[in-house]
Design a protein around this motif. Structure first.
Motif, PDB file in Angstrom:
ATOM      1  N   GLY A 107     -34.128 -34.700 -52.500  1.00  0.00           N
ATOM      2  CA  GLY A 107     -34.282 -33.608 -52.145  1.00  0.00           C
ATOM      3  C   GLY A 107     -33.954 -32.441 -51.116  1.00  0.00           C
ATOM      4  O   GLY A 107     -33.919 -31.312 -51.982  1.00  0.00           O
ATOM      5  N   ARG A 108     -33.100 -33.190 -49.984  1.00  0.00           N
ATOM      6  CA  ARG A 108     -32.685 -31.769 -49.359  1.00  0.00           C
ATOM      7  C   ARG A 108     -31.555 -31.519 -50.287  1.00  0.00           C
ATOM      8  O   ARG A 108     -31.182 -30.760 -49.707  1.00  0.00           O
ATOM      9  CB  ARG A 108     -31.977 -32.830 -48.079  1.00  0.00           C
ATOM     10  CG  ARG A 108     -33.255 -32.360 -46.764  1.00  0.00           C
ATOM     11  CD  ARG A 108     -32.323 -33.325 -45.944  1.00  0.00           C
ATOM     12  NE  ARG A 108     -33.237 -33.513 -45.136  1.00  0.00           N
ATOM     13  CZ  ARG A 108     -32.944 -34.574 -43.797  1.00  0.00           C
ATOM     14  NH1 ARG A 108     -32.440 -34.847 -43.803  1.00  0.00           N
ATOM     15  NH2 ARG A 108     -34.468 -34.465 -43.029  1.00  0.00           N
ATOM     16  N   ASP A 138     -36.811 -30.814 -45.125  1.00  0.00           N
ATOM     17  CA  ASP A 138     -37.836 -31.768 -45.447  1.00  0.00           C
ATOM     18  C   ASP A 138     -37.311 -31.968 -47.554  1.00  0.00           C
ATOM     19  O   ASP A 138     -37.923 -33.281 -47.955  1.00  0.00           O
ATOM     20  CB  ASP A 138     -39.776 -31.637 -45.476  1.00  0.00           C
ATOM     21  CG  ASP A 138     -40.293 -31.490 -44.384  1.00  0.00           C
ATOM     22  OD1 ASP A 138     -39.560 -32.178 -43.216  1.00  0.00           O
ATOM     23  OD2 ASP A 138     -40.942 -31.159 -44.206  1.00  0.00           O
ATOM     24  N   GLY A 139     -36.310 -31.501 -48.078  1.00  0.00           N
ATOM     25  CA  GLY A 139     -36.835 -31.349 -49.045  1.00  0.00           C
ATOM     26  C   GLY A 139     -37.017 -30.829 -50.195  1.00  0.00           C
ATOM     27  O   GLY A 139     -37.602 -31.183 -50.904  1.00  0.00           O
ATOM     28  N   THR A 140     -38.225 -30.084 -50.361  1.00  0.00           N
ATOM     29  CA  THR A 140     -39.325 -29.517 -50.741  1.00  0.00           C
ATOM     30  C   THR A 140     -39.581 -28.378 -50.939  1.00  0.00           C
ATOM     31  O   THR A 140     -38.619 -27.735 -50.284  1.00  0.00           O
ATOM     32  CB  THR A 140     -40.292 -30.708 -50.521  1.00  0.00           C
ATOM     33  OG1 THR A 140     -41.429 -30.713 -51.703  1.00  0.00           O
ATOM     34  CG2 THR A 140     -40.908 -30.458 -48.606  1.00  0.00           C
ATOM     35  N   LEU A 167     -39.777 -29.500 -57.609  1.00  0.00           N
ATOM     36  CA  LEU A 167     -39.160 -30.437 -56.940  1.00  0.00           C
ATOM     37  C   LEU A 167     -40.417 -30.611 -55.590  1.00  0.00           C
ATOM     38  O   LEU A 167     -40.199 -32.310 -54.960  1.00  0.00           O
ATOM     39  CB  LEU A 167     -38.442 -29.526 -55.604  1.00  0.00           C
ATOM     40  CG  LEU A 167     -37.638 -29.933 -53.928  1.00  0.00           C
ATOM     41  CD1 LEU A 167     -36.632 -30.974 -54.426  1.00  0.00           C
ATOM     42  CD2 LEU A 167     -36.632 -28.267 -53.415  1.00  0.00           C
ATOM     43  N   LYS A 168     -41.294 -30.252 -55.730  1.00  0.00           N
ATOM     44  CA  LYS A 168     -42.637 -30.283 -55.024  1.00  0.00           C
ATOM     45  C   LYS A 168     -43.087 -31.302 -55.223  1.00  0.00           C
ATOM     46  O   LYS A 168     -43.037 -32.495 -54.640  1.00  0.00           O
ATOM     47  CB  LYS A 168     -43.622 -28.995 -55.035  1.00  0.00           C
ATOM     48  CG  LYS A 168     -44.588 -28.890 -54.200  1.00  0.00           C
ATOM     49  CD  LYS A 168     -45.808 -28.186 -54.285  1.00  0.00           C
ATOM     50  CE  LYS A 168     -47.169 -28.278 -53.892  1.00  0.00           C
ATOM     51  NZ  LYS A 168     -47.257 -28.041 -52.217  1.00  0.00           N
ATOM     52  N   LEU A 195     -38.959 -38.274 -55.606  1.00  0.00           N
ATOM     53  CA  LEU A 195     -37.894 -38.757 -55.128  1.00  0.00           C
ATOM     54  C   LEU A 195     -37.654 -38.676 -53.513  1.00  0.00           C
ATOM     55  O   LEU A 195     -39.010 -38.237 -52.903  1.00  0.00           O
ATOM     56  CB  LEU A 195     -37.936 -36.840 -55.326  1.00  0.00           C
ATOM     57  CG  LEU A 195     -36.168 -36.552 -54.746  1.00  0.00           C
ATOM     58  CD1 LEU A 195     -35.365 -36.713 -56.156  1.00  0.00           C
ATOM     59  CD2 LEU A 195     -36.352 -34.488 -55.226  1.00  0.00           C
ATOM     60  N   SER A 196     -36.542 -39.264 -53.601  1.00  0.00           N
ATOM     61  CA  SER A 196     -36.034 -39.702 -51.388  1.00  0.00           C
ATOM     62  C   SER A 196     -36.222 -38.030 -51.232  1.00  0.00           C
ATOM     63  O   SER A 196     -35.384 -37.024 -51.642  1.00  0.00           O
ATOM     64  CB  SER A 196     -34.720 -40.254 -51.253  1.00  0.00           C
ATOM     65  OG  SER A 196     -33.765 -39.385 -51.860  1.00  0.00           O
ATOM     66  N   VAL A 197     -36.443 -38.360 -49.721  1.00  0.00           N
ATOM     67  CA  VAL A 197     -36.131 -36.660 -48.904  1.00  0.00           C
ATOM     68  C   VAL A 197     -34.577 -36.291 -48.761  1.00  0.00           C
ATOM     69  O   VAL A 197     -34.022 -35.343 -48.463  1.00  0.00           O
ATOM     70  CB  VAL A 197     -36.157 -37.022 -47.658  1.00  0.00           C
ATOM     71  CG1 VAL A 197     -35.336 -38.169 -46.647  1.00  0.00           C
ATOM     72  CG2 VAL A 197     -36.054 -35.567 -46.251  1.00  0.00           C
ATOM     73  N   ARG A 207     -41.219 -34.732 -55.094  1.00  0.00           N
ATOM     74  CA  ARG A 207     -40.646 -35.115 -53.604  1.00  0.00           C
ATOM     75  C   ARG A 207     -42.706 -35.910 -53.053  1.00  0.00           C
ATOM     76  O   ARG A 207     -42.478 -36.598 -52.332  1.00  0.00           O
ATOM     77  CB  ARG A 207     -40.457 -34.244 -52.688  1.00  0.00           C
ATOM     78  CG  ARG A 207     -38.973 -34.095 -52.234  1.00  0.00           C
ATOM     79  CD  ARG A 207     -38.280 -35.029 -51.765  1.00  0.00           C
ATOM     80  NE  ARG A 207     -38.813 -34.227 -50.843  1.00  0.00           N
ATOM     81  CZ  ARG A 207     -38.866 -35.812 -49.873  1.00  0.00           C
ATOM     82  NH1 ARG A 207     -39.140 -36.923 -50.392  1.00  0.00           N
ATOM     83  NH2 ARG A 207     -39.317 -35.664 -47.995  1.00  0.00           N
ATOM     84  N   LYS A 208     -43.407 -35.426 -53.789  1.00  0.00           N
ATOM     85  CA  LYS A 208     -44.713 -36.685 -53.296  1.00  0.00           C
ATOM     86  C   LYS A 208     -44.486 -37.291 -54.009  1.00  0.00           C
ATOM     87  O   LYS A 208     -45.212 -38.706 -54.130  1.00  0.00           O
ATOM     88  CB  LYS A 208     -45.743 -35.715 -54.027  1.00  0.00           C
ATOM     89  CG  LYS A 208     -46.632 -34.036 -53.363  1.00  0.00           C
ATOM     90  CD  LYS A 208     -47.777 -34.063 -53.843  1.00  0.00           C
ATOM     91  CE  LYS A 208     -48.066 -32.454 -52.740  1.00  0.00           C
ATOM     92  NZ  LYS A 208     -49.045 -33.230 -51.843  1.00  0.00           N
TER      93      LYS A 208
END
Ligand code: F6R
Length: 365
Positions: free
Chosen positions: A187-188, A32-34, A174-175, A182-184, A178-179
């Protein structure tokens, strides 16, 4: 207890593949890139409502805060202020109910940092402690926390706590990003780069002897300049702090382009200048700063990440670090800087684990 190393500091430098791994363990979600941070103690709504962040700390922890500021502003688009805890506590700081106050402390006992946290709390901020020592005062009094899990740091000069602090800030950024912003995909990319850090740090440590050679050459210098840009400006500050506190050589860290506004006057054949110049978004810009130093006869020690024709003729010494995303370059760049400070101090006969006048935890203001 030093595990075969001559000093705790060296042991702790070499532990970093493991300690960085431990900071991320169970927290990074590659798919999830987070990240998952169980101790934040903030609801989704609270996290979404944050509209300004203050990060407060002292010394090395303040340097990691500066890197955190850039990460959070870049990824989350939330304004961040970094404040020396000793200054924050006696100002009249602007704190609102939507302020998040991040408090960074290895020991969790630094008097100014604790007082700054209490002041932020009194004014209604939500406080988040990035602390290494479990059960320390800051960890007990914060509203939520992210433990570094770097293990006990015995050497007075902070090394493994610093890299873990930067990684913990990256997890948090990052967390939050991603909320919100930031796109997945992006993030990945960052999560994967974080995942790769321990092996990359190990590759640097395997070549510690290259740094020891550079140390031999410059151990008698009276001054050092450390220059970096962007994410590596704080790395320059940290490199200079490490050198001065354990070797007693005067050293200054500067944003590379600021050099020509003053410190350039110091440059002559006796002045080693350490450039933190990985191949990131500001690489081309730092090359011109390297030229300015070379043109004045300065000695250049360049931490970079690729073969680069632009550096031809400008390099007295070079140390290569692996490539990563821009925001994580200071994690890798700081390792050779720790080693440089360590080897210089040892060659000068200094007691690196117990530097004069310094205490591991500063519990007086
Ligand atoms: C430098 C160093 C100090 C500490 C500072 C804050 O190597 O160790 O600058 O970083 O005293 O300490 P903590 O992080 O324990 O609050």
């Amino acid at each position: 207890e030093r595990g075969g190393y001559d000093h705790f500091m060296l042991k702790e430098i070499f532990e970093q593949p493991t300690t960085v791994e431990n900071t991320m363990r169970g927290r990074l979600i590659l798919e999830d890139g987070t990240s998952k941070l169980g101790g934040l103690n903030m609801s989704h709504e609270q996290l979404m409502a944050i509209d300004n962040i203050v990060i407060t700390a002292c010394g090395t922890s303040w340097h990691s805060a500066l890197i955190g500021e850039m990460m959070i502003e870049d990824l989350c688009r939330i304004p961040v202020e970094v404040e020396y805890a000793s200054e924050f506590r006696y100002r009249n700081p602007i704190v609102t109910p939507t302020t998040l106050c991040i408090v960074i402390s290895q020991s969790g006992e630094t008097a100014d940092t604790l007082a700054a946290m209490r002041e932020a709390k009194r004014r209604g901020a939500h406080t988040l402690g990035l602390v290494n020592v479990v059960g320390s005062t800051i960890a007990r009094e914060d509203d939520g926390g992210v433990y570094l899990h770097a293990g006990p740091e015995i050497g007075v000069a902070s090394t493994k706590a610093f890299t873990s602090q930067v990684v913990a800030l990256a997890l948090f950024a990052l967390k939050l990003a991603r909320k919100r912003t930031l796109s997945v995909i992006r993030g990945r990319e960052i999560a994967q780069a974080m995942h790769d850090l321990p092996a990359q740090i190990q590759k640097i440590l395997d070549r510690a002897a290259e740094i020891e050679k550079i140390a031999e050459e410059y151990k008698d210098a009276h001054n050092f300049l450390y220059l970096g840009r962007g994410f590596n400006f704080p790395a320059a500050l940290e490199g200079a702090l490490k050198l001065k506190e354990i070797s007693y050589i005067h050293a200054e860290g500067y944003p590379a382009a600021e050099m020509k506004h003053g410190p350039i006057a110091l440059i002559d054949e006796k002045m080693p200048v350490v450039f933190i110049a990985p191949h990131d978004g500001v690489f081309d810009k730092i090359v011109s700063n390297i030229q300015e130093v070379k043109a004045r006869g300065g000695k250049t020690i360049i931490i970079t990440s690729r073969d680069e024709p632009a550096l031809e003729g400008l390099v007295d010494h070079e140390f290569r670090i692996p490539e990563t995303v821009d925001m994580l370059t200071p994690v890798l760049a700081s390792v050779p800087l720790q080693l440089l400070a360590y080897y210089i101090a040892v060659k000068r006969g200094a007691n690196v684990d117990q530097p004069r006048n310094l205490a591991k935890s500063v519990t007086v203001e």
